[in-house]
Design a protein around this motif. Structure first.
Motif, mmCIF file in Angstrom:
data_model
loop_
_atom_site.group_PDB
_atom_site.id
_atom_site.type_symbol
_atom_site.label_atom_id
_atom_site.label_comp_id
_atom_site.label_asym_id
_atom_site.label_seq_id
_atom_site.Cartn_x
_atom_site.Cartn_y
_atom_site.Cartn_z
ATOM 1 N N THR A 33 0.872 -1.204 -0.220
ATOM 2 C CA THR A 33 -0.015 -0.129 -0.217
ATOM 3 C C THR A 33 0.791 1.293 0.072
ATOM 4 O O THR A 33 0.736 2.259 0.745
ATOM 5 C CB THR A 33 -0.898 0.252 1.325
ATOM 6 N N GLY A 34 1.781 1.333 -0.834
ATOM 7 C CA GLY A 34 2.447 2.594 -1.174
ATOM 8 C C GLY A 34 1.656 3.744 -1.855
ATOM 9 O O GLY A 34 0.951 3.321 -2.763
ATOM 10 N N TRP A 35 1.363 4.908 -1.204
ATOM 11 C CA TRP A 35 0.745 5.904 -1.923
ATOM 12 C C TRP A 35 1.216 7.319 -1.619
ATOM 13 O O TRP A 35 1.594 7.560 -0.746
ATOM 14 C CB TRP A 35 -0.942 5.731 -1.866
ATOM 15 N N PHE A 36 0.941 8.268 -2.418
ATOM 16 C CA PHE A 36 1.222 9.753 -2.162
ATOM 17 C C PHE A 36 -0.046 10.514 -2.208
ATOM 18 O O PHE A 36 -1.139 10.161 -3.089
ATOM 19 C CB PHE A 36 1.992 10.200 -3.214
ATOM 20 N N ARG A 37 -0.132 11.521 -1.499
ATOM 21 C CA ARG A 37 -1.187 12.585 -1.409
ATOM 22 C C ARG A 37 -0.850 13.547 -2.178
ATOM 23 O O ARG A 37 0.375 14.449 -1.416
ATOM 24 C CB ARG A 37 -1.647 12.809 -0.138
ATOM 25 N N TYR A 38 -1.043 14.003 -3.107
ATOM 26 C CA TYR A 38 -0.424 15.074 -3.997
ATOM 27 C C TYR A 38 -1.444 16.170 -4.065
ATOM 28 O O TYR A 38 -2.541 15.857 -4.500
ATOM 29 C CB TYR A 38 -0.083 14.352 -5.501
ATOM 30 N N LEU A 39 -0.885 17.455 -3.991
ATOM 31 C CA LEU A 39 -1.744 18.443 -3.971
ATOM 32 C C LEU A 39 -1.530 19.475 -5.160
ATOM 33 O O LEU A 39 -2.238 19.538 -6.154
ATOM 34 C CB LEU A 39 -2.020 19.382 -2.802
ATOM 35 N N MET A 116 4.943 14.452 -9.634
ATOM 36 C CA MET A 116 3.930 13.280 -10.013
ATOM 37 C C MET A 116 2.226 13.973 -10.231
ATOM 38 O O MET A 116 2.094 15.157 -10.388
ATOM 39 C CB MET A 116 3.754 12.467 -8.895
ATOM 40 N N LYS A 117 1.743 13.265 -10.806
ATOM 41 C CA LYS A 117 0.168 13.561 -11.230
ATOM 42 C C LYS A 117 -0.655 12.551 -10.669
ATOM 43 O O LYS A 117 -0.498 11.321 -10.656
ATOM 44 C CB LYS A 117 0.037 13.580 -12.754
ATOM 45 N N PRO A 118 -1.737 13.009 -10.096
ATOM 46 C CA PRO A 118 -2.788 11.772 -9.522
ATOM 47 C C PRO A 118 -3.285 10.846 -10.690
ATOM 48 O O PRO A 118 -3.266 11.041 -12.074
ATOM 49 C CB PRO A 118 -4.121 12.621 -9.258
ATOM 50 N N GLY A 119 -3.306 9.627 -10.270
ATOM 51 C CA GLY A 119 -3.409 8.404 -11.264
ATOM 52 C C GLY A 119 -2.169 7.806 -11.741
ATOM 53 O O GLY A 119 -2.274 6.357 -11.941
ATOM 54 N N VAL A 122 4.285 5.914 -9.088
ATOM 55 C CA VAL A 122 5.780 6.320 -9.257
ATOM 56 C C VAL A 122 6.741 5.285 -8.039
ATOM 57 O O VAL A 122 5.964 4.589 -7.363
ATOM 58 C CB VAL A 122 5.998 7.843 -8.641
ATOM 59 N N THR A 123 7.973 5.376 -8.549
ATOM 60 C CA THR A 123 8.756 4.128 -7.618
ATOM 61 C C THR A 123 9.540 4.974 -6.855
ATOM 62 O O THR A 123 10.324 6.073 -7.233
ATOM 63 C CB THR A 123 9.406 3.454 -8.756
ATOM 64 N N VAL A 136 9.820 0.588 -4.522
ATOM 65 C CA VAL A 136 8.271 0.342 -3.992
ATOM 66 C C VAL A 136 7.374 1.192 -4.944
ATOM 67 O O VAL A 136 7.815 2.445 -5.103
ATOM 68 C CB VAL A 136 8.303 0.704 -2.620
ATOM 69 N N PRO A 137 6.319 0.561 -5.527
ATOM 70 C CA PRO A 137 5.360 1.538 -6.277
ATOM 71 C C PRO A 137 4.455 2.282 -5.380
ATOM 72 O O PRO A 137 4.010 1.812 -4.364
ATOM 73 C CB PRO A 137 4.594 0.480 -7.169
ATOM 74 N N PHE A 138 4.369 3.622 -5.684
ATOM 75 C CA PHE A 138 3.486 4.311 -4.985
ATOM 76 C C PHE A 138 2.407 4.913 -5.650
ATOM 77 O O PHE A 138 2.822 5.665 -6.865
ATOM 78 C CB PHE A 138 4.348 5.715 -4.428
ATOM 79 N N LYS A 139 1.187 4.653 -5.547
ATOM 80 C CA LYS A 139 0.015 5.278 -6.388
ATOM 81 C C LYS A 139 -0.017 6.725 -5.856
ATOM 82 O O LYS A 139 -0.404 6.827 -4.704
ATOM 83 C CB LYS A 139 -1.051 4.588 -6.221
ATOM 84 N N VAL A 140 -0.376 7.702 -6.858
ATOM 85 C CA VAL A 140 -0.607 8.972 -6.505
ATOM 86 C C VAL A 140 -2.114 9.289 -6.424
ATOM 87 O O VAL A 140 -2.694 9.140 -7.363
ATOM 88 C CB VAL A 140 0.151 9.846 -7.766
ATOM 89 N N TYR A 141 -2.399 9.724 -5.452
ATOM 90 C CA TYR A 141 -3.830 10.257 -5.173
ATOM 91 C C TYR A 141 -3.816 11.685 -4.875
ATOM 92 O O TYR A 141 -2.758 12.336 -4.831
ATOM 93 C CB TYR A 141 -4.377 9.582 -3.883
#
Ligand SMILES: [Cu+2]
Length: 150
Positions: A33-39, A116-119, A122-123, A136-141
């Motif tokens: 569950t790697g993920w980023f919160r991008y604004l 990055m961009k949502p959707g 990124v590694t 580790v893959p991180f999904k961008v939200y």
């Protein structure tokens, strides 16, 4: 004839001595569950992940690198006297046969100058003091973050 026998003998030894192709050994650390919160590009993005340690020794994470950030740092959110602040941490320890969770409001990977961009996914390369690096893959939200994540 005796000389030929020796040559064949050496070839035989050489073949036996060639090690089998090194198979990629799974390391002691796995990530889920790697993920980023991008604004926005000018606002640091927070990265979250859970690390699991399958080994019998504590493992120390001491860095994160990714081309999706100008710089990535390990951070911890703390609340002092009612004021939320973030402090930099040099390392975090994943206990033996245990896990460590980066989560909103707690530890996070602070991504300065995110590109990055949502959707996207990124590694992030995590480096450890006593284990091999792990990509580790991180999904961008976006601003709402990952659905269901706390
Ligand atoms: Cu931070």
């Amino acid at each position: 004839m005796r000389g030929y026998g020796l040559v064949f003998c050496l070839i035989g030894l050489g073949v036996i001595a060639v090690p089998p192709l090194a198979a990629a050994q799974p390391g002691p650390i796995t990530a889920t569950t790697g993920w980023f919160r991008y604004l926005l590009p000018q606002i640091p993005a927070g990265g979250f992940v859970t690390l699991h340690n399958s080994s019998a020794r504590a493992i120390v994470l001491d860095g994160a690198q990714t081309t999706a950030c100008g710089m990535a740092m390990l951070h911890k959110s703390v609340n002092r006297s009612g004021v939320d602040r973030m402090v930099m941490v040099n390392s975090v320890t994943i206990p033996a046969h245990g896990s460590f969770r980066f989560s909103p409001g707690g530890y996070h990977i602070m991504c300065m100058q995110p590109t990055m961009k949502p959707g996207e996914t990124v590694t992030v390369s995590l480096s450890f003091q006593n284990a091999p690096d792990l990509d580790v893959p991180f999904k961008v939200y976006g601003a709402d973050g990952k659905p269901g994540a706390k």
